[in-house]
Design a protein around this motif. Structure first.
Motif, mmCIF file in Angstrom:
data_model
loop_
_atom_site.group_PDB
_atom_site.id
_atom_site.type_symbol
_atom_site.label_atom_id
_atom_site.label_comp_id
_atom_site.label_asym_id
_atom_site.label_seq_id
_atom_site.Cartn_x
_atom_site.Cartn_y
_atom_site.Cartn_z
ATOM 1 N N GLY A 69 -9.180 -5.874 -8.868
ATOM 2 C CA GLY A 69 -8.899 -4.605 -8.357
ATOM 3 C C GLY A 69 -7.453 -4.152 -8.393
ATOM 4 O O GLY A 69 -6.610 -4.625 -9.063
ATOM 5 N N GLY A 70 -7.095 -3.066 -7.623
ATOM 6 C CA GLY A 70 -5.892 -2.584 -7.802
ATOM 7 C C GLY A 70 -5.730 -1.276 -8.336
ATOM 8 O O GLY A 70 -6.811 -0.946 -9.020
ATOM 9 N N ILE A 71 -4.747 -0.326 -8.227
ATOM 10 C CA ILE A 71 -4.708 0.807 -8.604
ATOM 11 C C ILE A 71 -4.139 0.759 -10.106
ATOM 12 O O ILE A 71 -3.014 0.018 -10.231
ATOM 13 C CB ILE A 71 -3.563 1.517 -7.564
ATOM 14 C CG1 ILE A 71 -4.246 1.924 -6.146
ATOM 15 C CG2 ILE A 71 -3.546 3.120 -8.151
ATOM 16 C CD1 ILE A 71 -5.511 2.352 -6.201
ATOM 17 N N TYR A 72 -4.402 1.622 -10.999
ATOM 18 C CA TYR A 72 -3.857 1.926 -11.953
ATOM 19 C C TYR A 72 -2.936 3.180 -11.946
ATOM 20 O O TYR A 72 -3.509 4.160 -11.725
ATOM 21 C CB TYR A 72 -4.913 2.160 -13.341
ATOM 22 C CG TYR A 72 -5.719 1.022 -13.699
ATOM 23 C CD1 TYR A 72 -5.418 -0.138 -13.227
ATOM 24 C CD2 TYR A 72 -6.683 1.297 -14.606
ATOM 25 C CE1 TYR A 72 -6.121 -1.217 -13.901
ATOM 26 C CE2 TYR A 72 -7.334 0.177 -15.170
ATOM 27 C CZ TYR A 72 -6.995 -1.227 -14.849
ATOM 28 O OH TYR A 72 -7.962 -2.007 -15.121
ATOM 29 N N ASN A 73 -1.607 2.956 -12.053
ATOM 30 C CA ASN A 73 -0.813 4.072 -11.602
ATOM 31 C C ASN A 73 0.055 4.643 -12.790
ATOM 32 O O ASN A 73 0.974 3.864 -13.308
ATOM 33 C CB ASN A 73 0.040 3.433 -10.730
ATOM 34 C CG ASN A 73 1.123 4.394 -9.810
ATOM 35 O OD1 ASN A 73 0.723 5.430 -9.669
ATOM 36 N ND2 ASN A 73 2.443 4.006 -9.693
ATOM 37 N N PHE A 74 -0.586 5.681 -13.356
ATOM 38 C CA PHE A 74 -0.092 6.227 -14.358
ATOM 39 C C PHE A 74 0.386 7.768 -14.031
ATOM 40 O O PHE A 74 0.132 8.553 -13.811
ATOM 41 C CB PHE A 74 -0.989 6.572 -15.350
ATOM 42 C CG PHE A 74 -1.631 5.211 -15.963
ATOM 43 C CD1 PHE A 74 -1.108 4.601 -17.392
ATOM 44 C CD2 PHE A 74 -2.943 4.868 -15.469
ATOM 45 C CE1 PHE A 74 -1.679 3.422 -17.716
ATOM 46 C CE2 PHE A 74 -3.393 3.763 -16.159
ATOM 47 C CZ PHE A 74 -3.007 2.831 -17.220
ATOM 48 N N VAL A 75 1.923 7.645 -14.076
ATOM 49 C CA VAL A 75 2.519 8.695 -13.363
ATOM 50 C C VAL A 75 3.805 9.349 -14.333
ATOM 51 O O VAL A 75 4.432 8.807 -14.760
ATOM 52 C CB VAL A 75 3.248 8.100 -11.916
ATOM 53 C CG1 VAL A 75 4.176 9.402 -11.125
ATOM 54 C CG2 VAL A 75 2.160 7.872 -10.980
ATOM 55 N N THR A 76 3.645 10.734 -14.110
ATOM 56 C CA THR A 76 4.692 11.497 -15.042
ATOM 57 C C THR A 76 5.645 12.096 -13.937
ATOM 58 O O THR A 76 5.199 13.080 -13.399
ATOM 59 C CB THR A 76 4.243 12.472 -15.958
ATOM 60 O OG1 THR A 76 3.059 11.660 -16.810
ATOM 61 C CG2 THR A 76 5.083 13.167 -16.765
ATOM 62 N N LYS A 77 6.873 11.644 -13.988
ATOM 63 C CA LYS A 77 7.750 12.258 -12.983
ATOM 64 C C LYS A 77 9.111 12.631 -13.831
ATOM 65 O O LYS A 77 9.509 11.878 -14.683
ATOM 66 C CB LYS A 77 8.621 11.366 -11.950
ATOM 67 C CG LYS A 77 7.094 10.887 -11.171
ATOM 68 C CD LYS A 77 7.713 9.721 -9.865
ATOM 69 C CE LYS A 77 6.782 9.844 -8.797
ATOM 70 N NZ LYS A 77 7.354 8.905 -7.969
#
Lengths: 477, 484, 246
Positions: free
Chosen positions: B284-292
């Motif tokens: 489990g867990g979040i796949y965190n693909f973030v563009t900042k």
């Protein structure tokens, strides 16, 4: 590796050079007929793989800023005939670093160049030096044990091409417990009116407790654009040591890939100094595999580039076992529109505890048109390690400049002094004193702008019809 | 999806030391069908009553997205993500526009209470305005009136689209274009909500602004979008926090943050990222693909990113600064902690375009368990960016011999008056320090927490007070069970 | 009986350093351990406090009638064993306040005492600073970071005052100290001496013992105590050196 096979077949278009290579290989298969089975197989396998991957280009991370994409739309002659022995090497090339005698071995257009009938010498102490083509026949055990086994990291299109096409190269075998006193100097010369791609292959094997010091000089002796693609495999046995010096001073038209792979056994020592003074585009690949505990690798480089030259140092160190040390120090000065790439990659494997790995790349940019790309990577899977890296891009220290000028030194000299001091950190690591003095001298002259390829050039451009009549007097540079 | 919630279970989850935000709240939801087609996008756009230009923007992004592939260069590994197996829109069902807090679903209020976020203004830490985003939709923004007295706009992205379409149209996609990268393109197609903030000329925002993100629903992705504009001479400090329930499957979070700093403006953006990291065995867990990304558009503008990354199964995130204005400043302060099977590939890009621009990068990576933690950063100094400076310090700390710590800096400089310095070290936690603490009676786990917090202090000091305390606790919690 | 070491053998990396050492320390006593370099004095301190890598191959260490051979360092510390380090390590970013608070809380927790409030704690810090006459502003500085040699040693004594141990081991506390700093350190130690605690003072020189007067002096040589006596033994050693004992 992003390869051609990943592409849609309809887009599978080869570049001019790739087509040229494929065509040459297909029409010249019979050339490999006199070779060991293993070599023939290696050539075939490399060729087949190359057909799938093609040559690397700007889309590959390790080639992103490389000028080598310029060669892919050119054609080269791939199989030059073996030149006859017409001149003594001393007539062609004269190296006179004072107080420094070397055993000179030379390759001309990639072929081992010797007056001897059999191009392979066995000396009294058992050291074997000569043509790799001869060695695979006369010393098949040593050859088979190492050939193609060491250059296995970071394989790319050009290294595959080398395996598929190499014509000749230098072979050195140092038996166990032999300390070779005299340095071996490998001079690679290019002299051709054809536009040649030279694939030469060297194999150096050091037995246990042995020592060798090897100078690897790349010099071009005419102005014809060429492509030199060298793969060198080095095996350093237990407790053996190798000092490797690479001197690169080639013409501005030449593309050079110098890919050196080293396998280090227990307690072995490797010391490398790469000195790049001139060259159109030079890519130095150094892959060091630390496979025995207690092995040490000390890797250093200086590059002084100007005009549109490019130097690309790709250094990979694989810490496969515990208790090894590696250190990298590469420094460069970039003038005019020159560019430098440094990609240092230290991989510390899971079991490689007690690793010490240091990596540093310092650059000085002299103009607003020079460029540096530096990528000092660390990939670490063991915890009991000391690893560090640093990279700087900058100019000469203003405070130091002022200090020197306040003492009455003119700006030009102050700059030279500081640049020299900058480069000296690497030059100081050269153990052979006469060589160090000579290289320091070359660096000074290079920084003063006195040493350019033209001065030491042996081309005699005014009289191009006698290209072989030359002498390089190292004392002048 | 409605599961019977077990009060005791929730309490237990909340109070267990491991991941205390792992509860799930039963809120009536409004959702799109599973999968992604043009119809999904039209559905989202219609739900939000969007103008045509925005639908067009989404569709362009979607069409482009279909032609590109997920990037593979990051030092992360995960099974392929089935983008057709995700719900792209899930919102707490609301019968009408909320006028006051009384109308907010009590379950929702409760959720935020559990998270330690009160949406009732009087109970909020003084000086922090909160925009709460749950499963892609902004549910409540506090202190709006106070802020509007200063001309500050702080609202949900959807409201901004309705009420300030010109501002949104002008700035959205100007820093992160819809073609920027795979995940940004996906977000541009399906983003559902987020926060919008505009600080007018010369205004110093009197309080910290904060967005609190929460993924609640199962099987959904969260795709929020934050747009933050600081006009000439404005100042704002912005905080972002996030949590998600504990679930066995992986959930996708692909967000975009765009910041524009006009001449002389300053934006400080702080994140404490605490998405569910998966369990001890990497499930489990979040796949965190973030563009900042922030654009220092005007001269003398400044954007400062501070992030504390402790959560997510995978973190793929590079808060960046484009230093376009002369004398502009970019900063990046980061602590990334990974434990168990977490993977983080995070860092920054500092693109120097203007003259006399300065950037500072301080990154502290801490790896434990079987995790992999990579710093990946780029510093580029353009030919015209004379007299620019960058200093980077990237340190990695290893706790245990099963984890990995990696550093991938890309430095690229092209002029003779700029200076770039990069330093990095990797080492394991010092046994001498551990023994010293233990000799004073502090047990090994606490000692590690103490030493790691000290190690990260340079970065933690950059956080606003309210967050610093939370971040310190989080660091220690994340490393629990990493001893021995 | 505070400390009872019986036939202690300790090895580092398989090399035996302590070879059957015996030592008894009672409440209210100060024992000085002297001896030439490399005889195992610091190894003794490490073994009593449970440092990693110091393997007890034979013998016992009893502390307050409890066998502590296999206890964790923090368990021993909580029971009242304190080591003033020869080389106190720097811990960047960890403030002295936070560090001491965590340590004191651990002790209180162990003893079942209530945890001090922030105010009480700070008050205690001030009191103890005065007791050991340390003027330095410690609170916001990181543990030992950027401290001079003298400051580090004073800080060790300050921590000792804070934690009120039953047994304090001072490992070469005098090394690298000028005479003024030495006096401050000694004064701090003397202020903490009571009938309730004991001290083991490891030192190379007699000098420190002018200020911290021992009840017993032991001479270590090659991993054993080869001679024990009263404080006059230290003077004898000062005069004759160690050679006559070998």
């Amino acid at each position: 590796m992003i390869g051609k096979s990943d592409m849609n077949p309809s887009e599978n278009k080869y570049s001019v050079l790739e087509t040229n290579l494929i065509h040459s290989f297909e029409t010249s298969l019979q050339r490999a007929s006199g070779e060991q089975k293993s070599v023939r197989e290696a050539r075939m396998l490399a060729y087949e793989t190359f057909k799938k991957t093609g040559l690397p280009g700007r889309k590959d991370e390790k080639w992103r800023n490389s000028k080598f994409d310029q060669v892919t739309d050119q054609s080269f002659e791939l199989y030059s005939s073996k030149p006859g022995y017409t001149h003594k090497v001393s007539e062609i090339f004269h190296c006179s670093i004072h107080g420094f005698t070397t055993k000179v071995e030379s390759l001309l257009n990639g072929w081992y160049y010797t007056p001897e009938e059999i191009p392979l010498n066995t000396m009294d102490n058992g050291v074997v030096v000569g043509s790799i083509q001869m060695a695979q026949k006369q010393y098949p055990e040593v050859f088979e044990q190492h050939f193609g086994k060491i250059a296995k990291h970071n394989v790319h299109g050009y290294s595959l091409v080398n395996t598929a096409f190499f014509n000749d190269g230098l072979f050195i075998y140092v038996p166990d417990n032999v300390h070779v006193e005299e340095s071996v100097q490998l001079i690679k010369m290019v002299n051709t009116i054809e536009k040649l791609m030279i694939n030469s292959r060297n194999l150096v094997v050091l037995g246990k407790n042995s020592h060798l010091s090897l100078m690897h000089c790349d010099d071009s002796i005419n102005h014809q654009a060429s492509m030199i693609n060298t793969v060198t495999e080095i095996f350093i046995g237990e407790n053996a040591s190798l000092d490797l010096y690479k001197l690169q001073n080639i013409n501005n038209e030449t593309f050079l890939i110098n890919s050196t792979s080293v396998n280090q056994q227990r307690s072995s020592r490797l010391k490398v100094n790469v000195i790049t003074l001139n060259g159109g585009a030079i890519r130095n690949e150094l892959n060091v595999d630390l496979q025995g505990e207690g092995a040490e690798a000390d890797l250093n480089g200086i590059y002084l580039m100007d005009r549109k030259q490019q130097v690309d140092n790709q250094v990979f160190v694989n810490h496969a076992v515990p208790n090894c040390n590696s250190s990298e120090l590469f420094k460069g000065v970039l003038d005019d529109e020159s560019s430098a790439i440094f990609n240092g990659f230290v991989l510390v494997n899971k079991d490689a505890q007690k690793t010490n790995a240091f990596q540093r790349n310092n650059n000085i940019l002299m103009t607003s048109t020079a460029k540096v790309d530096t990528m000092p990577f660390l990939e670490i899977y063991a915890d009991d390690v000391k690893c560090s890296h640093g990279a700087t891009i900058g100019q000469l220290d203003n405070d130091a400049m002022f200090y020197l000028m306040q003492r009455g030194i003119c700006k030009r000299d102050a700059r030279l002094l500081l640049m020299y001091a900058f480069a000296a950190e690497v030059a100081d690591k050269i153990d052979i004193r006469p060589l160090r003095v000579s290289i320091e001298d070359m660096v000074k002259k290079r920084l003063r702008g006195e040493l350019s390829i033209c001065e030491k050039c042996v081309l005699h451009c005014s009289t191009p019809d006698i290209p072989m009549e030359f002498e390089i007097d190292m004392s002048k540079i | 999806m409605a599961e019977d919630k077990d009060q005791n279970n929730i309490l237990e989850e909340v109070t267990s030391g491991e991941y205390k935000y792992g509860f799930y709240t039963d809120i009536e939801m409004d959702k799109a069908a599973v999968g992604l087609t043009e119809d999904t996008i039209r559905f989202i756009s219609a739900k939000k009553n969007e103008p045509d230009w925005l639908l067009e923007f989404r569709l362009k992004a979607f069409r482009h997205w279909q032609t590109i592939a997920e990037p593979s260069w990051a030092h992360i590994h995960h099974p392929p993500i089935n983008y057709q197996d995700i719900i792209y829109y899930a919102a707490p069902k609301k019968k009408k526009q909320l006028e006051s807090l009384d109308e907010v679903d009590p379950e929702l209020l409760d959720t935020f209470k559990k998270l330690g976020i009160s949406l009732e203004e009087q109970k909020i830490l003084s000086g922090v305005a909160v925009d709460a985003v749950i499963d892609s939709v902004s549910v409540k923004t506090t202190f709006r009136e106070t802020l509007s007295k200063n001309g500050i706009i702080f609202c949900s992205f959807s409201e901004a689209v309705q009420e300030y379409p010109d501002l949104v149209k002008k700035y959205m996609g100007s820093v992160v274009p819809y073609r920027d990268n795979f995940f940004a393109t996906l977000n541009s197609a399906v983003f559902s909500d987020g926060s919008f903030c505009y600080i007018p000329k010369g205004v110093r925002c009197p309080m910290e602004l904060s967005t609190y993100f929460r993924i609640n629903a199962a099987n959904t992705g969260q795709f929020e979008r934050t747009l933050l504009i600081a006009d000439e001479g404005a100042y704002v400090s912005y905080l972002e926090g996030c949590t998600a329930p504990q679930r066995d499957e992986n959930q996708l979070h692909a967000a975009i943050v765009e910041i524009i700093a006009e001449e002389g403006a300053e934006v400080k953006y702080s994140t404490v990222q605490n998405w569910y990291p998966g369990d001890k065995n990497g499930k489990g867990g979040i796949y965190n693909f973030v563009t900042k990304r922030g654009l220092c558009k005007g001269d003398r503008s400044k954007i400062s990113w501070t992030q504390v990354e402790t959560g997510s199964a995978i973190t793929w995130k590079y808060p960046s600064c484009i230093l376009k204005g002369d004398n502009s400043i970019g900063e990046f302060y980061s602590v990334a902690v990974t434990n168990h099977y977490q993977q983080a590939d995070t860092g920054t890009k500092m693109i120097h375009l203007g003259k006399n621009t300065k950037s500072t990068i301080i990154s502290k990576g801490i790896s434990a368990g079987r995790s992999n933690n990579s710093y990946r950063g780029m510093v580029r100094i353009a030919k015209k960016a004379g007299n620019s400076r960058n200093f980077s310090q990237c340190d990695s700390l290893l706790l245990g011999d099963k984890c990995g710590a990696h550093t991938f800096p890309y430095i690229n400089a092209g002029n003779e008056t700029s200076v770039v310095e990069h330093e990095a070290t990797t080492s394991k936690i010092s046994e001498d320090q551990l023994f010293y603490c233990q000799q004073r009676g502090i047990d090994a786990e606490k000692a590690i927490g103490l030493i790691v917090n000290g190690y990260a202090k340079e970065v933690l000091n950059k956080l606003p007070m309210e967050f610093a305390v939370e971040a310190q606790t989080l660091l220690a919690i994340t490393l629990e069970g990493s001893v021995g | 009986m505070l400390l009872n070491i019986n036939n202690l053998h300790v090895s580092i990396n398989g090399k035996e350093i302590l070879k059957g050492l015996n030592l008894i320390v009672n409440e209210g006593e100060v024992h000085a351990i002297m001896g030439p370099n490399g005889t195992g004095k610091s190894t003794l301190a490490a073994a009593i406090t449970g440092r990693n890598g110091y393997e007890i191959t034979e013998g016992e260490i009893w502390f307050k009638d409890e066998l502590i051979n296999d206890m964790l360092p923090n368990e021993r510390a909580n029971k009242g064993v304190f080591l003033s380090f020869q080389y106190p390590v720097e811990i960047p970013g960890v403030s002295m306040t936070n560090f001491m608070r965590t340590a004191l809380n651990a002790k209180h927790e162990f003893e079942g005492l209530p945890i001090l409030t922030g105010g009480e704690f700070l008050k205690r810090m001030e009191e103890k600073k005065q007791l050991v006459e340390i003027q330095a502003k410690l609170n916001n500085r990181s543990v030992n970071e950027g401290f001079s040699g003298g400051e580090k040693k004073k800080n060790e004594i300050f921590q000792m005052a804070m934690l009120e141990p039953r047994l304090a081991i001072l490992d070469e506390t005098d090394s690298g100290l000028d005479i003024d700093a030495l006096k401050v350190v000694a004064k701090g130690v003397n202020a903490l001496r009571s009938n309730n605690n004991g001290f083991v003072v490891i030192t190379h020189y007699q000098r420190l013992l002018d200020f911290i007067v021992p009840d017993f002096v032991h001479v270590m040589y090659e991993g054993r105590i080869v001679k024990s006596g009263g404080k006059e033994l230290a003077l004898e050693l000062e005069e004759k050196g160690y050679d006559w004992l070998k």
